[in-house]
Design a protein around this motif. Structure first.
Motif, PDB file in Angstrom:
ATOM      1  N   PHE A 157       0.832  -1.197   0.000  1.00 42.88           N
ATOM      2  CA  PHE A 157       0.000   0.000   0.000  1.00 42.88           C
ATOM      3  C   PHE A 157       0.869   1.251   0.000  1.00 42.88           C
ATOM      4  O   PHE A 157       0.628   2.191  -0.759  1.00 42.88           O
ATOM      5  N   ILE A 158       1.912   1.247   0.819  1.00 42.90           N
ATOM      6  CA  ILE A 158       2.825   2.392   0.878  1.00 42.90           C
ATOM      7  C   ILE A 158       3.511   2.586  -0.472  1.00 42.90           C
ATOM      8  O   ILE A 158       3.605   3.706  -0.984  1.00 42.90           O
ATOM      9  N   ALA A 159       3.960   1.498  -1.083  1.00 45.54           N
ATOM     10  CA  ALA A 159       4.646   1.577  -2.376  1.00 45.54           C
ATOM     11  C   ALA A 159       3.719   2.103  -3.472  1.00 45.54           C
ATOM     12  O   ALA A 159       4.182   2.732  -4.434  1.00 45.54           O
ATOM     13  N   SER A 160       2.412   1.891  -3.326  1.00 50.46           N
ATOM     14  CA  SER A 160       1.469   2.355  -4.350  1.00 50.46           C
ATOM     15  C   SER A 160       1.464   3.884  -4.478  1.00 50.46           C
ATOM     16  O   SER A 160       0.984   4.415  -5.472  1.00 50.46           O
ATOM     17  N   PHE A 161       2.017   4.582  -3.498  1.00 57.82           N
ATOM     18  CA  PHE A 161       2.103   6.043  -3.546  1.00 57.82           C
ATOM     19  C   PHE A 161       3.468   6.522  -4.034  1.00 57.82           C
ATOM     20  O   PHE A 161       3.736   7.715  -4.058  1.00 57.82           O
ATOM     21  N   GLY A 162       4.333   5.578  -4.378  1.00 56.38           N
ATOM     22  CA  GLY A 162       5.670   5.939  -4.828  1.00 56.38           C
ATOM     23  C   GLY A 162       6.580   6.353  -3.683  1.00 56.38           C
ATOM     24  O   GLY A 162       7.536   7.092  -3.883  1.00 56.38           O
ATOM     25  N   LEU A 163       6.284   5.876  -2.495  1.00 58.78           N
ATOM     26  CA  LEU A 163       7.087   6.203  -1.308  1.00 58.78           C
ATOM     27  C   LEU A 163       8.128   5.114  -1.095  1.00 58.78           C
ATOM     28  O   LEU A 163       7.996   4.263  -0.225  1.00 58.78           O
ATOM     29  N   GLU A 164       9.176   5.161  -1.895  1.00 59.87           N
ATOM     30  CA  GLU A 164      10.226   4.153  -1.841  1.00 59.87           C
ATOM     31  C   GLU A 164      10.982   4.263  -0.515  1.00 59.87           C
ATOM     32  O   GLU A 164      11.323   5.355  -0.070  1.00 59.87           O
ATOM     33  N   GLY A 165      11.244   3.120   0.104  1.00 53.98           N
ATOM     34  CA  GLY A 165      12.023   3.090   1.327  1.00 53.98           C
ATOM     35  C   GLY A 165      11.273   3.554   2.565  1.00 53.98           C
ATOM     36  O   GLY A 165      11.839   3.641   3.641  1.00 53.98           O
ATOM     37  N   VAL A 166      10.013   3.868   2.436  1.00 54.15           N
ATOM     38  CA  VAL A 166       9.200   4.322   3.562  1.00 54.15           C
ATOM     39  C   VAL A 166       8.495   3.108   4.161  1.00 54.15           C
ATOM     40  O   VAL A 166       7.909   2.311   3.441  1.00 54.15           O
ATOM     41  N   THR A 167       8.580   2.968   5.481  1.00 57.73           N
ATOM     42  CA  THR A 167       8.016   1.782   6.140  1.00 57.73           C
ATOM     43  C   THR A 167       6.692   2.056   6.852  1.00 57.73           C
ATOM     44  O   THR A 167       6.048   1.131   7.324  1.00 57.73           O
ATOM     45  N   SER A 168       6.314   3.320   6.942  1.00 57.46           N
ATOM     46  CA  SER A 168       5.077   3.695   7.621  1.00 57.46           C
ATOM     47  C   SER A 168       4.531   4.961   6.976  1.00 57.46           C
ATOM     48  O   SER A 168       5.297   5.791   6.481  1.00 57.46           O
ATOM     49  N   LEU A 169       3.226   5.132   7.015  1.00 60.44           N
ATOM     50  CA  LEU A 169       2.619   6.355   6.489  1.00 60.44           C
ATOM     51  C   LEU A 169       2.641   7.489   7.512  1.00 60.44           C
ATOM     52  O   LEU A 169       2.133   8.582   7.238  1.00 60.44           O
ATOM     53  N   GLU A 170       3.267   7.250   8.668  1.00 63.86           N
ATOM     54  CA  GLU A 170       3.437   8.325   9.655  1.00 63.86           C
ATOM     55  C   GLU A 170       4.080   9.520   8.968  1.00 63.86           C
ATOM     56  O   GLU A 170       5.096   9.397   8.285  1.00 63.86           O
ATOM     57  N   GLY A 171       3.466  10.684   9.131  1.00 63.12           N
ATOM     58  CA  GLY A 171       3.996  11.894   8.531  1.00 63.12           C
ATOM     59  C   GLY A 171       3.421  12.206   7.162  1.00 63.12           C
ATOM     60  O   GLY A 171       3.534  13.329   6.685  1.00 63.12           O
TER      61      GLY A 171
END
Length: 177
Positions: A5-19
């Motif tokens: 789900f996080i990767a679907s936003f193009g947030l590479e290397g991010v482990t949480s949607l915190e922030g």
């Protein structure tokens, strides 16, 4: 924390949607569109606001901007100080100093009871900026647009330190004394 789900936003290397859950007013309809749809709206809004900002000469990655902005968000008592606080942190990062900011320490404490102690400041966590140099691994809160702007355009001052005046404002200084 769902990696797909996080990767679907193009947030590479991010482990949480915190922030990345943007603080804003959202209109929702009944019945609820579902958790993932709501989360997607918040994340997409955060990325939309970030994309609308001029990144100027910032050499910070998007994740670093969100991380720094989240710290500014938690440290700021009055809006007029956001860019000054961001400037203190930018100078400290540039000089290789530790950020030494209480909100990051608090974020790393499990079951924090509201009383920050010297023991907490000495307890190793990835978020304890009294012990680690540089930014913590990720945001500690969801920054608004003003905090993102402050992280991208910190005030250029000689300040390296600040302390609360206990009225929402801070005393800034270029020396520890």
């Amino acid at each position: 924390r769902d990696p797909g789900f996080i990767a679907s936003f193009g947030l590479e290397g991010v482990t949480s949607l915190e922030g990345y859950l943007f603080p804003d007013t959202y209109k929702l309809i009944k019945p609820s569109p579902g958790e993932k749809t709501i989360l997607a709206r918040l994340v997409n809004r955060a990325l939309e606001v970030y994309s609308s900002l001029d990144r100027g000469n910032s050499d910070l990655s998007r994740h670093q901007v969100f991380t720094l902005a989240s710290i500014v968000e938690k440290e700021t008592g009055v809006p007029e100080e956001r860019d000054i606080i961001a400037g203190v942190f930018a100078r400290r990062l540039h000089k290789g100093m530790k950020l030494q900011t209480d909100p990051t320490v608090i974020y790393g404490i499990k079951d924090f009871d509201g009383n920050l102690t010297r023991k907490h400041l000495r307890t190793p966590t990835p978020y304890n900026t009294y012990l680690i140099k540089g930014l913590p691994p990720g945001p500690i809160a969801s920054p608004g647009q003003a905090a993102l702007e402050a992280a991208l355009y910190p005030a250029e001052t000689n300040y390296l330190f600040f302390v609360s005046r206990k009225d929402g404002t801070h005393q800034f200084s270029s020396t520890l004394k």
